[in-house]
Write a protein that holds these residues in place. Sequence first.
Motif, short mmCIF file in Angstrom:
data_model
loop_
_atom_site.label_atom_id
_atom_site.label_comp_id
_atom_site.label_asym_id
_atom_site.label_seq_id
_atom_site.Cartn_x
_atom_site.Cartn_y
_atom_site.Cartn_z
N MET A 1 37.74 -30.18 8.43
CA MET A 1 38.33 -31.43 8.88
C MET A 1 37.84 -31.80 10.29
SD MET A 1 40.61 -33.82 8.23
CE MET A 1 41.68 -34.92 9.06
N VAL A 2 37.81 -30.84 11.19
CA VAL A 2 37.39 -31.09 12.56
C VAL A 2 35.92 -31.49 12.60
CG1 VAL A 2 37.03 -30.06 14.83
CG2 VAL A 2 39.13 -29.59 13.58
N TYR A 3 35.09 -30.81 11.81
CA TYR A 3 33.66 -31.12 11.79
C TYR A 3 33.42 -32.51 11.20
CZ TYR A 3 32.79 -26.28 13.04
OH TYR A 3 32.76 -25.08 13.70
N ARG A 4 34.19 -32.87 10.20
CA ARG A 4 34.06 -34.21 9.60
C ARG A 4 34.41 -35.28 10.64
NH1 ARG A 4 34.73 -37.34 4.71
NH2 ARG A 4 34.09 -39.36 5.46
N LEU A 5 35.48 -35.05 11.40
CA LEU A 5 35.86 -36.00 12.46
C LEU A 5 34.80 -36.08 13.54
CD1 LEU A 5 39.68 -35.21 12.81
CD2 LEU A 5 38.63 -37.27 11.86
N LEU A 6 34.23 -34.94 13.90
CA LEU A 6 33.16 -34.92 14.90
C LEU A 6 31.95 -35.70 14.39
CD1 LEU A 6 31.93 -33.99 17.57
CD2 LEU A 6 31.25 -31.87 16.41
N ALA A 7 31.60 -35.51 13.12
CA ALA A 7 30.46 -36.24 12.54
C ALA A 7 30.72 -37.74 12.53
CB ALA A 7 30.18 -35.73 11.13
N ASP A 8 31.93 -38.13 12.14
CA ASP A 8 32.27 -39.55 12.11
C ASP A 8 32.30 -40.15 13.51
OD1 ASP A 8 32.41 -39.38 9.36
OD2 ASP A 8 34.60 -39.34 9.28
N ALA A 9 32.85 -39.41 14.46
CA ALA A 9 32.88 -39.88 15.85
C ALA A 9 31.47 -40.03 16.39
CB ALA A 9 33.70 -38.93 16.72
N THR A 10 30.60 -39.10 16.04
CA THR A 10 29.20 -39.18 16.47
C THR A 10 28.53 -40.41 15.89
OG1 THR A 10 29.11 -36.77 16.61
CG2 THR A 10 27.01 -37.94 16.56
N ASP A 54 13.29 -37.04 17.76
CA ASP A 54 14.61 -36.71 17.23
C ASP A 54 15.68 -37.08 18.24
OD1 ASP A 54 13.88 -35.80 14.74
OD2 ASP A 54 13.75 -33.70 15.36
N CYS A 55 16.67 -37.82 17.79
CA CYS A 55 17.78 -38.22 18.65
C CYS A 55 18.83 -37.11 18.64
CB CYS A 55 18.37 -39.52 18.11
SG CYS A 55 19.81 -40.07 19.04
N PRO A 56 19.35 -36.75 19.81
CA PRO A 56 20.38 -35.71 19.85
C PRO A 56 21.65 -36.11 19.10
CG PRO A 56 19.93 -36.57 22.06
CD PRO A 56 18.96 -37.22 21.14
N LEU A 57 21.96 -37.40 19.02
CA LEU A 57 23.13 -37.82 18.25
C LEU A 57 22.93 -37.57 16.76
CD1 LEU A 57 24.04 -41.14 20.10
CD2 LEU A 57 25.29 -38.98 20.16
N ARG A 58 21.74 -37.78 16.29
CA ARG A 58 21.42 -37.49 14.89
C ARG A 58 21.56 -36.00 14.62
NH1 ARG A 58 16.34 -36.07 12.50
NH2 ARG A 58 16.49 -36.25 10.26
N SER A 59 21.05 -35.20 15.54
CA SER A 59 21.14 -33.74 15.38
C SER A 59 22.59 -33.29 15.37
CB SER A 59 20.38 -33.04 16.50
OG SER A 59 19.02 -33.39 16.46
N LEU A 60 23.40 -33.84 16.28
CA LEU A 60 24.82 -33.48 16.34
C LEU A 60 25.54 -33.90 15.06
CD1 LEU A 60 27.29 -32.39 17.83
CD2 LEU A 60 27.52 -34.65 18.91
N GLU A 61 25.27 -35.11 14.58
CA GLU A 61 25.92 -35.55 13.34
C GLU A 61 25.51 -34.67 12.16
OE1 GLU A 61 26.45 -39.35 10.34
OE2 GLU A 61 25.54 -39.70 12.29
N ASN A 62 24.23 -34.35 12.06
CA ASN A 62 23.77 -33.47 10.98
C ASN A 62 24.45 -32.11 11.05
OD1 ASN A 62 22.11 -35.17 9.55
ND2 ASN A 62 20.27 -34.60 10.69
N TRP A 63 24.51 -31.54 12.24
CA TRP A 63 25.13 -30.24 12.43
C TRP A 63 26.59 -30.27 11.98
CZ3 TRP A 63 29.22 -28.77 15.63
CH2 TRP A 63 29.42 -27.40 15.75
N ALA A 64 27.33 -31.29 12.42
CA ALA A 64 28.75 -31.40 12.07
C ALA A 64 28.93 -31.65 10.58
CB ALA A 64 29.40 -32.51 12.90
N ARG A 65 28.09 -32.50 10.00
CA ARG A 65 28.22 -32.77 8.56
C ARG A 65 27.92 -31.50 7.74
NH1 ARG A 65 30.17 -37.43 7.98
NH2 ARG A 65 29.48 -39.20 9.21
N HIS A 66 26.92 -30.76 8.12
CA HIS A 66 26.62 -29.52 7.40
C HIS A 66 27.77 -28.53 7.53
CE1 HIS A 66 21.99 -30.29 7.52
NE2 HIS A 66 22.63 -31.11 6.72
N ARG A 67 28.37 -28.41 8.72
CA ARG A 67 29.52 -27.52 8.91
C ARG A 67 30.72 -27.98 8.08
NH1 ARG A 67 26.66 -24.14 10.94
NH2 ARG A 67 26.58 -23.50 13.10
N ALA A 68 30.81 -29.28 7.84
CA ALA A 68 31.90 -29.83 7.03
C ALA A 68 31.59 -29.75 5.53
CB ALA A 68 32.18 -31.28 7.42
N GLY A 69 30.42 -29.21 5.19
CA GLY A 69 30.05 -29.09 3.78
C GLY A 69 29.48 -30.37 3.19
N GLU A 70 29.03 -31.27 4.04
CA GLU A 70 28.47 -32.55 3.58
C GLU A 70 26.96 -32.57 3.79
OE1 GLU A 70 30.38 -35.63 5.79
OE2 GLU A 70 32.36 -35.18 5.00
#
Length: 124
Positions: A1-10, A54-70
């Motif tokens: 849940m936290v990673y999904r919120l982080l990905a969406d916020a990113t 590579d944009c750091p925001l893209r990397s952060l969103e990818n990282w968070a989405r992968h951690r969220a199982g997406e």
Amino acid sequence: MVYRLLADATAVVHFAFVAYVVMGGFLAWRWPRTIWLHLLAFGWGFGTVLFSVDCPLRSLENWARHRAGEAGLPPSGFIDHYITGVLYPRSALTEVRVLVVICVVVSWVGLYLLSRRRAVTSGS
């Protein structure tokens, strides 16, 4: 849940950044000192498109989405995934890029003209 919120916020921050790259020069009409931040943002945004950096925001969103199982963003990136084909047709990509550059240039020219007028008005 936290990673999904982080990905969406990113993603929200990324949208805001893209909007600022396009329209930030107009904010400088009201707050002229912000033009330096806009120049940096435009340089970064333009550079990532031109040189496929590579944009750091893209990397952060990818990282968070992968951690969220997406699934993460596609290799083509944020703009291609969320904006191109959604807000405008893929066939209009070149025209949209030209319109973005025109919008930025108009904002900068307008800022220059406003600055000159303010200088003349304050000098009188």
